[in-house]
Design a protein around this motif. Structure first.
Motif, short mmCIF file in Angstrom:
data_model
loop_
_atom_site.label_atom_id
_atom_site.label_comp_id
_atom_site.label_asym_id
_atom_site.label_seq_id
_atom_site.Cartn_x
_atom_site.Cartn_y
_atom_site.Cartn_z
N PRO A 46 1.25 -1.27 0.36
CA PRO A 46 -0.03 -0.39 0.42
C PRO A 46 0.98 1.12 -0.07
CG PRO A 46 -0.02 -0.62 2.35
CD PRO A 46 0.66 -1.53 1.26
N ASP A 193 -1.63 -5.82 4.36
CA ASP A 193 -3.01 -5.23 3.20
C ASP A 193 -3.19 -5.57 2.14
OD1 ASP A 193 -3.69 -1.84 2.08
OD2 ASP A 193 -2.41 -3.52 0.34
N TYR A 250 -4.01 3.95 6.02
CA TYR A 250 -3.15 2.51 5.00
C TYR A 250 -3.32 1.63 5.74
CZ TYR A 250 -3.11 5.86 1.24
OH TYR A 250 -3.17 6.35 0.36
#
Length: 257
Positions: A46, A193, A250
């Motif tokens: 990410p 992620d 994130y």
């Protein structure tokens, strides 16, 4: 011999004058141009990747924008494959690389780094049904999908793996899933992620390094003013909450330690 001494002194003063004239040159040029040029991969979620609309997004992308904002300039991203990304600094393609670049002694010998802005751990990723690879040592004789010049690639090679070259995390995972590689060593945050977006993907973490690695903004050597300005920008975005907001977006947590 006085003429020789005078010549040496004059030459030394000339070198010092040239050096002083160039101190801060990069920072001055950035501010005069109004643009902070940043090299980034664009394929490493990410941190730096393209969303469904094609826009360049990611943690490092947002950090770069925040730094540029504190410098009082706009940011311009120039994308490139990881294996040639840092070399682009030598070719003056950009002012810095912001792409989760690990701070290592080898890189510090040739380039300068900002203060660390993110910490991560290397994880060994295998298919979910793999029962043979349980530790980094088990990579001996196995194929590991890696960016060849990355820290992760070096770690895999140190543990006896045969490297299968890739352009980044996404391709490494694909080679793993299709059986063209037995494993990949990559970033713990990237893996989390990935699993967040694809929870059913047939991959798992087999092992994790104890110590964290730190990444920083990497620039050409010889401009301490630029490094100091970037460090101040990083300190400012942590102090005003900008960093926390980006990290929460994130990762859901502070990732600087």
């Amino acid at each position: 011999m006085k003429w020789l001494t005078s010549l040496i002194v004059a030459g030394t003063l000339q070198v010092l004058a040239v050096t002083a004239g160039h101190a801060g040159a990069n920072l001055d040029q950035i501010k005069q141009a109004g643009v902070f040029k940043v090299g980034t991969e664009g394929t490493y979620a990410p941190f730096t990747y393209h969303d469904a609309s094609g826009a360049l997004v990611g943690f490092d992308v947002e950090i770069a924008k925040a730094i540029a904002d504190k410098l009082g300039v706009k940011v311009e991203f120039l994308e490139g494959k990881w294996d040639g990304l840092i070399a682009g600094l030598d070719a003056n393609r950009y002012d810095a690389v912001i792409n989760e670049v690990g701070i290592t002694d080898a890189r510090k010998a040739k380039y300068d780094f900002s203060d660390p802005y993110i910490a991560s751990k290397a994880v060994l990723i295998v298919r979910g049904d793999n029962a043979d690879i349980k530790s980094f040592a088990d990579l001996k004789g196995k194929k590991s999908a890696q960016s060849l010049t990355s820290n992760f690639g070096k770690l895999a090679e140190t543990n006896g793996a045969e490297l299968v070259g890739t352009d980044g995390f996404d391709q490494s995972i694909q080679l793993l899933l299709t059986g063209r590689a037995d494993a990949t060593i990559n970033d713990s945050l990237s893996f989390l992620d990935f699993k967040k977006h694809k929870p059913d993907a047939n991959v798992k973490i087999a092992a994790q390094e104890e110590n964290a690695d730190y990444s920083g903004v990497i620039v050409r050597k010889g401009d301490p003013e630029l490094v100091a300005a970037i460090n101040k920008a990083l300190a400012d975005i942590k102090a005003d909450g900008t960093y926390k907001k980006i990290a929460d977006t994130y990762f859901g947590q502070d990732v600087s330690q």
